[in-house]
Design an enzyme around this catalytic site. Structure first.
Site, mmCIF file in Angstrom:
data_model
loop_
_atom_site.group_PDB
_atom_site.id
_atom_site.type_symbol
_atom_site.label_atom_id
_atom_site.label_comp_id
_atom_site.label_asym_id
_atom_site.label_seq_id
_atom_site.Cartn_x
_atom_site.Cartn_y
_atom_site.Cartn_z
ATOM 1 N N HIS A 37 23.430 -10.582 48.819
ATOM 2 C CA HIS A 37 22.584 -9.614 48.658
ATOM 3 C C HIS A 37 22.516 -8.979 47.299
ATOM 4 O O HIS A 37 21.417 -8.545 46.950
ATOM 5 C CB HIS A 37 22.861 -8.480 49.669
ATOM 6 C CG HIS A 37 23.160 -9.057 51.073
ATOM 7 N ND1 HIS A 37 24.390 -8.868 51.852
ATOM 8 C CD2 HIS A 37 22.111 -9.196 51.966
ATOM 9 C CE1 HIS A 37 23.763 -9.435 53.137
ATOM 10 N NE2 HIS A 37 22.641 -9.491 53.261
ATOM 11 N N GLN A 154 16.935 -17.945 49.442
ATOM 12 C CA GLN A 154 16.630 -19.133 49.671
ATOM 13 C C GLN A 154 17.493 -19.588 50.774
ATOM 14 O O GLN A 154 17.010 -20.584 51.664
ATOM 15 C CB GLN A 154 16.639 -20.067 48.472
ATOM 16 C CG GLN A 154 16.472 -21.500 48.877
ATOM 17 C CD GLN A 154 15.305 -21.821 49.140
ATOM 18 O OE1 GLN A 154 14.170 -21.357 48.860
ATOM 19 N NE2 GLN A 154 15.133 -22.920 50.066
ATOM 20 N N GLN A 159 12.993 -18.804 57.067
ATOM 21 C CA GLN A 159 12.488 -17.105 56.883
ATOM 22 C C GLN A 159 11.705 -16.882 55.557
ATOM 23 O O GLN A 159 10.477 -16.215 55.829
ATOM 24 C CB GLN A 159 13.529 -16.501 57.060
ATOM 25 C CG GLN A 159 13.306 -14.976 56.752
ATOM 26 C CD GLN A 159 14.403 -14.025 56.834
ATOM 27 O OE1 GLN A 159 15.093 -13.817 58.018
ATOM 28 N NE2 GLN A 159 15.008 -13.461 55.842
ATOM 29 N N SER A 192 26.886 -12.259 55.772
ATOM 30 C CA SER A 192 27.584 -11.473 56.209
ATOM 31 C C SER A 192 28.283 -12.030 57.730
ATOM 32 O O SER A 192 29.358 -11.265 57.986
ATOM 33 C CB SER A 192 26.548 -10.469 57.077
ATOM 34 O OG SER A 192 25.870 -10.066 56.014
HETATM 35 P P1 AMP Z 1 20.542 -10.689 55.845
HETATM 36 O O1 AMP Z 1 21.282 -9.319 55.623
HETATM 37 O O2 AMP Z 1 21.386 -11.809 56.190
HETATM 38 O O3 AMP Z 1 19.445 -10.547 56.807
HETATM 39 O O4 AMP Z 1 20.154 -11.258 54.471
HETATM 40 C C1 AMP Z 1 19.082 -10.008 53.742
HETATM 41 C C2 AMP Z 1 18.456 -11.007 52.773
HETATM 42 O O5 AMP Z 1 19.575 -11.761 51.764
HETATM 43 C C3 AMP Z 1 17.529 -12.382 53.009
HETATM 44 O O6 AMP Z 1 16.529 -12.427 52.373
HETATM 45 C C4 AMP Z 1 18.610 -13.439 53.117
HETATM 46 O O7 AMP Z 1 17.880 -14.643 52.884
HETATM 47 C C5 AMP Z 1 19.341 -13.008 51.724
HETATM 48 N N1 AMP Z 1 20.706 -13.744 51.696
HETATM 49 C C6 AMP Z 1 21.751 -13.832 52.647
HETATM 50 N N2 AMP Z 1 22.731 -14.550 52.169
HETATM 51 C C7 AMP Z 1 22.294 -15.087 51.169
HETATM 52 C C8 AMP Z 1 23.139 -15.618 49.915
HETATM 53 N N3 AMP Z 1 24.182 -16.266 50.192
HETATM 54 N N4 AMP Z 1 22.502 -16.090 48.626
HETATM 55 C C9 AMP Z 1 21.180 -15.145 48.508
HETATM 56 N N5 AMP Z 1 20.465 -14.608 49.313
HETATM 57 C C10 AMP Z 1 21.088 -14.417 50.624
#
Ligand code: AMP
Length: 289
Positions: A37, A154, A159, A192
């Site tokens: 994030h 990515q 998504q 997460s």
């Molecule tokens: P989430 O909180 O899981 O809904 O993710 C929020 C944003 O963070 C989304 O755009 C995810 O694709 C991105 N994200 C989650 N994990 C990673 C990661 N390991 N590397 C880069 N972006 C991420």
């Protein structure tokens, strides 16, 4: 750092900003922030002078048997993480963390946004209603925050395709930036949900990345002339080396999200595994030379 806890406060704050002086970068998240994030927030800091990170566990994208109630929540820890990662002193940083009832007033009838065709993707079939929940909350958040640029990972490749279509097809005047996946040292994509893993599952989980890397190597060696079935077979045979991990699916799509047997241009190989009850997803962009 401003922490705004209601939609009204966020709308008022946005109205107080004067364009073109303010360039608003937006990072939607479900919180429990990790360095993946933070790479998105860092990208926003590079290009924008107002950075809004939303922290909102969105009930409409979870299925009835999924982990909405147990999803990790830690607003204070998230705010600290954002503060500690900020290297600039001239950026305005905002955390927008509304309550569920504020975003979805209590009623069983809500307006939903459906990006046609997303439910026909592998991930869409595995999680009925998920992509409509994502499209709905993003449409709401885009209207509330009104960003100039919004950042996505990515890591959630399908998504990302949905978001690009959403802004194009509903005419949101927002640029979308996709940021590469941030990984642990052993290759496991940061997520997460990794906190759910037992030590044994945590040791086994990087097998997904290893399988995707091996598929990428074989794809490159064949100059991209390998079928999806052959890639899936190879990927599955590697995952099977870790007996406590169960394969959910592999999928191969072109950059528009359409399933394909042979790639004519670049595409995305996705893999989903289950470690106990925890579902982990990852992907690799396959580049056609
Ligand atoms: P989430 O909180 O899981 O809904 O993710 C929020 C944003 O963070 C989304 O755009 C995810 O694709 C991105 N994200 C989650 N994990 C990673 C990661 N390991 N590397 C880069 N972006 C991420």
């Amino acid at each position: 750092m401003k922490v705004l806890r209601t939609v009204k406060e966020m709308v008022e704050f946005r109205k107080s900003l004067k364009s073109p002086i303010a360039k608003v970068g937006f990072v939607p998240t479900m919180g429990s922030l990790h360095n993946g994030h933070i790479t998105l927030i860092d990208q926003a800091r590079k290009n924008c002078n107002v950075i809004v990170t939303s922290i909102f566990v969105n009930k409409t994208q979870f299925g009835p048997n999924e982990d909405f109630n147990s999803y990790p929540r830690d607003l204070d820890g998230d705010v600290k993480k954002i503060l500690n990662s900020n290297k600039y002193n001239d950026r305005v940083e905002v955390v927008f963390a509304p309550e569920s009832e504020d975003v979805y007033p209590p009623s069983s009838k809500i307006t939903r946004v459906n990006v046609e065709g997303m439910d026909d993707t592998y991930e869409g079939r595995a999680r009925p209603g998920h992509f409509s929940g994502v499209a709905t909350v993003l449409s709401k958040l885009f209207n509330i925050v009104q960003p100039d640029i919004s950042y996505f990972g990515q890591k959630d490749a399908i998504q990302s395709i949905l978001v690009k279509r959403l802004v194009k097809e509903l005419n949101f005047p927002i640029d979308i930036v996709i940021v590469p996946t941030e990984r642990e040292k052993d290759g496991l994509a940061m997520s997460s949900r990794n906190v759910y893993l037992t030590p044994e599952q945590r040791n086994a989980a990087p097998i997904l990345y290893k399988a995707l890397k091996e598929c990428e190597r074989v794809f490159n060696n064949s100059n991209g002339n390998i079928s999806s079935e052959e890639l899936f077979k190879l990927g599955k045979s590697i995952i099977e080396q870790e007996t406590i991990v169960k394969i959910d699916y592999f999928s191969l799509v072109d950059m528009n999200g359409t399933e394909t047997q042979y790639l004519e241009r670049d595409g995305i190989l996705s893999g989903v595994i289950k470690c106990g009850n925890t579902r982990l997803l990852d992907n690799m962009i396959l580049k056609k030379k």
